[in-house]
Write a protein that holds these residues in place. Structure first.
Motif, mmCIF file in Angstrom:
data_model
loop_
_atom_site.group_PDB
_atom_site.id
_atom_site.type_symbol
_atom_site.label_atom_id
_atom_site.label_comp_id
_atom_site.label_asym_id
_atom_site.label_seq_id
_atom_site.Cartn_x
_atom_site.Cartn_y
_atom_site.Cartn_z
ATOM 1 N N SER A 117 0.793 -1.195 0.012
ATOM 2 C CA SER A 117 -0.040 -0.105 -0.094
ATOM 3 C C SER A 117 0.869 1.173 -0.187
ATOM 4 O O SER A 117 1.699 1.519 0.911
ATOM 5 C CB SER A 117 -0.907 -0.066 1.094
ATOM 6 O OG SER A 117 -1.352 1.496 1.320
ATOM 7 N N ALA A 118 0.624 2.062 -1.074
ATOM 8 C CA ALA A 118 1.324 3.253 -0.968
ATOM 9 C C ALA A 118 1.109 4.227 0.319
ATOM 10 O O ALA A 118 1.913 4.998 0.720
ATOM 11 C CB ALA A 118 1.027 4.274 -2.407
ATOM 12 N N GLN A 119 -0.113 4.189 0.482
ATOM 13 C CA GLN A 119 -0.774 4.964 1.896
ATOM 14 C C GLN A 119 0.099 4.600 3.179
ATOM 15 O O GLN A 119 0.672 5.453 3.712
ATOM 16 C CB GLN A 119 -2.002 4.711 2.030
ATOM 17 C CG GLN A 119 -2.554 5.775 2.886
ATOM 18 C CD GLN A 119 -4.166 5.524 3.166
ATOM 19 O OE1 GLN A 119 -4.632 4.427 2.972
ATOM 20 N NE2 GLN A 119 -4.800 6.677 4.048
ATOM 21 N N ARG A 121 3.202 3.015 2.833
ATOM 22 C CA ARG A 121 4.642 3.324 2.846
ATOM 23 C C ARG A 121 4.799 4.945 2.703
ATOM 24 O O ARG A 121 6.116 5.168 3.241
ATOM 25 C CB ARG A 121 5.086 2.845 1.351
ATOM 26 C CG ARG A 121 4.936 1.453 0.939
ATOM 27 C CD ARG A 121 5.629 0.964 -0.319
ATOM 28 N NE ARG A 121 5.352 1.837 -1.358
ATOM 29 C CZ ARG A 121 4.334 1.479 -2.066
ATOM 30 N NH1 ARG A 121 3.731 0.412 -2.001
ATOM 31 N NH2 ARG A 121 4.088 2.195 -3.288
ATOM 32 N N ASN A 122 3.831 5.793 2.666
ATOM 33 C CA ASN A 122 4.019 7.129 2.676
ATOM 34 C C ASN A 122 3.677 7.703 3.767
ATOM 35 O O ASN A 122 3.542 8.898 4.053
ATOM 36 C CB ASN A 122 3.314 7.641 1.659
ATOM 37 C CG ASN A 122 3.925 7.407 0.155
ATOM 38 O OD1 ASN A 122 4.845 7.026 0.166
ATOM 39 N ND2 ASN A 122 2.878 7.362 -0.781
#
Length: 254
Positions: A117-119, A121-122
């Protein structure tokens, strides 16, 4: 240094969770000091999960909104400070299927910068919220017990990982007034995940405290710079920074 504020602009996630082994060696002091908290978590971490149904994949849980980045169901104490989360049975069961799980020495390590999930990771967590994200999965922030374990983890660090949190904590709260914890910057550090004490910061035992930091001239870590130089709060948590001061991958108090 307030790492959460300093690195807020960097788009990476910075937490490393590990399953705490049942046979971890506990120091008597920390075992007794934190026994009530350990007793609260024991029903969750020792088999409770198998009695619950529900979603068993992280994809399904996230689609249902069951995987909050900042869990809000852990409560607050009378001073408005956060409390540690209980494990969620479904999240605990799904943890081994998450992208970012790696295995070493019979334990699972979740490296959130590898999540699908980019969410995730960020997201930028402070120490407490990073720990609660782990706790919701019946895990905890990583504690380095051996040089081999630490070297293995360092092999996953690249330019996209500027730092990650550990469970390292300064014993500067009620009950930490024993003479053998002084001076605190040398003898007062422990792993909050298993309550094991760290080697003295100025000794020859296993540790990787940096030789530098934000002070000019440079001082060895831990240096408590935010409180001493900037008039802020005590740097009571340990992070592993990736060459932040041109010092390679090293331990810093934050």
């Amino acid at each position: 240094m307030n790492i959460h504020r300093t690195l807020l602009c960097l788009a990476v996630i910075v937490t490393l969770c590990c399953v705490v082994p049942s046979n971890a060696q506990f120091g008597n002091f920390f075992r007794d000091l934190l026994r009530p908290l350990n007793n609260l978590f024991r029903p969750v971490t020792n088999g409770f999960r198998s009695f619950f149904g529900g979603s068993n994949s992280i994809t399904a849980l996230r689609s249902e909104g069951r995987d909050p980045l900042f869990p809000a169901d852990c409560g607050r104490d009378d001073d408005g400070k956060g409390k540690l989360c209980f494990g969620d049975p479904d999240l605990c069961r799904a943890r081994t299927g998450m992208a970012g799980i790696n295995r070493f020495g019979g334990r699972n390590y979740y490296m959130s910068w590898q999540d699908s999930s980019a969410q995730v990771r960020n997201t930028k967590w402070d120490w407490f919220n990073a720990r609660n994200y782990c706790r919701k999965r019946c895990m905890d922030l990583v504690s380095f017990e051996t040089q081999q374990e630490y070297d293995w983890v360092k092999g996953f660090i690249n330019v996209n990982v500027p730092y990650f949190w550990t469970s390292g904590r300064l014993c500067d709260f009620d009950g930490c007034d024993r003479p053998d914890f002084f001076p605190k910057n040398i003898n007062g550090w422990f792993w909050s995940a298993n309550q094991a004490r760290l080697s003295p910061t100025n000794g020859s035992g296993f540790h990787d405290w940096s030789f530098t930091g934000g002070f000019q001239p440079a001082q060895k870590q831990p240096d408590n710079r935010e409180e001493i130089q900037q008039g802020g709060e005590s740097e009571s948590c340990m992070a592993v920074l990736n060459n932040f001061y041109g010092d390679g991958i090293k331990w810093h108090d934050v």
